[in-house]
Design an enzyme around this catalytic site. Structure first.
Site, PDB file in Angstrom:
ATOM      1  N   GLU A   5       0.833  -1.215   0.000  1.00 17.29           N
ATOM      2  CA  GLU A   5       0.000   0.000   0.000  1.00 17.29           C
ATOM      3  C   GLU A   5       0.866   1.262   0.000  1.00 17.29           C
ATOM      4  O   GLU A   5       1.763   1.408   0.843  1.00 17.29           O
ATOM      5  CB  GLU A   5      -0.916  -0.023   1.240  1.00 17.29           C
ATOM      6  CG  GLU A   5      -1.956   1.082   1.211  1.00 17.29           C
ATOM      7  CD  GLU A   5      -2.917   1.030   2.407  1.00 17.29           C
ATOM      8  OE1 GLU A   5      -3.033  -0.032   3.041  1.00 17.29           O
ATOM      9  OE2 GLU A   5      -3.531   2.063   2.685  1.00 17.29           O
TER      10      GLU A   5
ATOM     11  N   ASP B 238       3.930 -14.154  11.750  1.00 14.98           N
ATOM     12  CA  ASP B 238       2.549 -14.513  11.440  1.00 14.98           C
ATOM     13  C   ASP B 238       1.651 -13.309  11.705  1.00 14.98           C
ATOM     14  O   ASP B 238       1.206 -13.081  12.827  1.00 14.98           O
ATOM     15  CB  ASP B 238       2.156 -15.712  12.321  1.00 14.98           C
ATOM     16  CG  ASP B 238       0.760 -16.224  12.022  1.00 14.98           C
ATOM     17  OD1 ASP B 238      -0.040 -15.493  11.414  1.00 14.98           O
ATOM     18  OD2 ASP B 238       0.467 -17.362  12.427  1.00 14.98           O
TER      19      ASP B 238
ATOM     20  N   HIS C  97      -1.028  10.647  -0.904  1.00 14.98           N
ATOM     21  CA  HIS C  97      -1.230   9.309  -1.443  1.00 14.98           C
ATOM     22  C   HIS C  97      -1.216   9.318  -2.969  1.00 14.98           C
ATOM     23  O   HIS C  97      -0.899   8.333  -3.605  1.00 14.98           O
ATOM     24  CB  HIS C  97      -2.637   8.903  -0.983  1.00 14.98           C
ATOM     25  CG  HIS C  97      -2.871   7.452  -0.852  1.00 14.98           C
ATOM     26  ND1 HIS C  97      -2.322   6.691   0.141  1.00 14.98           N
ATOM     27  CD2 HIS C  97      -3.612   6.606  -1.598  1.00 14.98           C
ATOM     28  CE1 HIS C  97      -2.736   5.439   0.008  1.00 14.98           C
ATOM     29  NE2 HIS C  97      -3.510   5.367  -1.038  1.00 14.98           N
TER      30      HIS C  97
ATOM     31  N   LYS D 282      -7.071  -0.117  11.712  1.00 16.20           N
ATOM     32  CA  LYS D 282      -6.502  -0.625  10.447  1.00 16.20           C
ATOM     33  C   LYS D 282      -5.225   0.147  10.139  1.00 16.20           C
ATOM     34  O   LYS D 282      -4.225  -0.411   9.700  1.00 16.20           O
ATOM     35  CB  LYS D 282      -7.529  -0.491   9.314  1.00 16.20           C
ATOM     36  CG  LYS D 282      -7.170  -1.231   8.038  1.00 16.20           C
ATOM     37  CD  LYS D 282      -6.258  -0.451   7.101  1.00 16.20           C
ATOM     38  CE  LYS D 282      -5.968  -1.214   5.821  1.00 16.20           C
ATOM     39  NZ  LYS D 282      -5.041  -0.477   4.935  1.00 16.20           N
TER      40      LYS D 282
END
Ligand code: NAD
Length: 379
Positions: free
Chosen positions: A34, A233, A331, A217
């Site tokens: 991302e 993991d 972004h 998030k």
């Protein structure tokens, strides 16, 4: 490492900079597809550096293994029997991994609980196990399977599941930071106003799970990036983080922000982070091995602390951008490049197509193709 393998799937490996954690400088490898995440982490760390860097701590790496015991006439009496046999159970558990025991880890305690379930009460035995520098799932699962016959013998019940819990709430990492108010001044926004807007954003996440999910998030963007880069993991960390965020019955933000002395911005994070610097894929995957070397951590606890700091930095960068200019500006250039690449135009047009899409604020595959066509025909 897996089954039915036909190839490997690469991700960009990047280095987040500016991290000063407990007086030590770190270069933080992150694997993530991302755009803007690595830039965000580095920017957040830069702001925190101006306030003296992150202060962190991590509990000993105590993981929880669960044994489900059924078919008990009196589960509460079985709890007493297990508690009476604690010494025997720990001794049996510690026969399984002599390496971890020799390193000072191993089974530390048991906690039998009776829980209500849709199928009636059931006994769940928790084994608290210090996994030292491992993530610990394999070690604990092996130990639980070895322990099950003894648990059946002691309780007279039937053991069903024997598995680690990913709600690793005995293995917590914490980080704190202070950002001087003036460090937050930028582009027409006074530092004081930015602090205020970040606090408003935090209050929004505290009040609303729809926002809290996205807030967290953002935190996990950074933590998962480090987990992936170091061969850890990330699903286990994700499961633990979100379960922890909901531990009080309401899904809540993993970070907290307040106005501190002299109007400075204070922030903190607390979450379970179960990662290893040995075991799993950390040594089997050569890239993960290099990432751990770049990071320069000497224990799983140190990695826990670094990852907590990364989560806090990531959240700071996201909140600062969201509460001021919005995240799209930073972004857009990278996103536009991804869009341009995705439609497969000749490389010589990419930069111009990206620039034009950003200028027009129209970042779409159809527009990228149109611009490339125009460039091609105009030459
Ligand atoms: P592991 O079993 O590969 O390695 C741990 C071993 O390393 C121990 O048995 C120990 O003997 C040895 N060791 C050497 N030096 C050590 C040190 N300093 N500290 C600790 N151990 C040391 O790995 P693991 O951490 O037990 O398991 C991790 C893996 O389990 C991950 O890949 C994860 O994906 C997988 N897994 C996860 C879940 C889950 O999270 N629910 C379930 C099953 C498997």
């Amino acid at each position: 490492m897996s089954e039915n393998v036909v190839g490997t799937c690469s991700l960009p490996l990047a280095i987040a900079t500016n991290f000063l954690i407990d007086g030590k400088d770190y270069l933080v490898p992150m694997a993530i597809e991302e755009s803007s995440v690595v830039a965000g982490a580095s920017h957040g760390a830069k702001l925190v550096r101006e306030g003296g860097g992150f202060t962190t701590e991590a509990t000993p790496p105590l993981m929880i293994g669960q044994i489900q015991v059924l078919d008990l006439a009196d589960p509460y009496e079985a709890v007493e029997r297990l508690l009476d046999a604690k010494g025997r159970l720990l001794e049996e558990a510690n026969k399984v991994d002599p390496v971890i025991v020799a390193l000072g880890g191993g089974a530390q305690d048991i906690e039998p609980r009776v829980i209500d379930s849709p199928r009636g009460p059931m006994l769940v035995l928790h084994l608290l196990y210090d996994v030292r520098d491992a993530m610990g799932a394999n070690v604990i699962n092996t130990t639980l399977e070895a322990l099950a016959p003894l648990v059946e013998e002691i309780t007279g019940g039937r053991v069903n599941l024997r598995i680690i819990s990913n709600l690793a709430d005995r293995r917590l990492a914490r980080a704190q930071a202070t950002v001087p108010q003036e460090a937050l001044t930028f582009d027409g926004f006074e530092g004081k106003e930015v602090v205020e807007r970040i606090l408003e954003a935090h209050a929004f996440a505290q009040a609303d799970p729809y926002r809290a999910a996205t807030h967290n998030k953002g935190v996990m963007n950074g933590i998962d990036g480090v987990a992936l880069a170091t061969g850890n993991d990330w699903r286990a960390i994700e499961a633990g983080a979100h379960a922890y965020a909901a531990r009080n019955g309401k899904y809540s933000p993993l970070t907290s922000w307040h106005r501190g002395e002299e109007g400075n911005l204070g922030g903190s994070i607390e979450l379970p982070i179960s990662v290893g610097i040995v075991g799993g894929a950390t040594r089997a995957n050569p890239t993960a091995k290099v990432a751990l070397k770049i990071l320069g951590v000497n224990s799983a606890r140190e990695l826990d602390r670094v990852m907590a700091a990364v989560g806090l930095a990531q959240n700071l960068a996201a909140l600062r951008a969201l509460a001021t200019e919005g995240i799209q500006r930073g972004h857009m250039a990278l996103h536009a490049r991804n869009v341009a690449l995705s439609v497969g135009m000749p490389e010589k047009y990419i930069d111009q197509v990206v620039d034009q899409m950003v200028e027009e604020r129209k970042i779409r595959p159809d527009r990228a193709q149109e611009i490339a066509r125009e460039l091609g025909t105009s030459r």
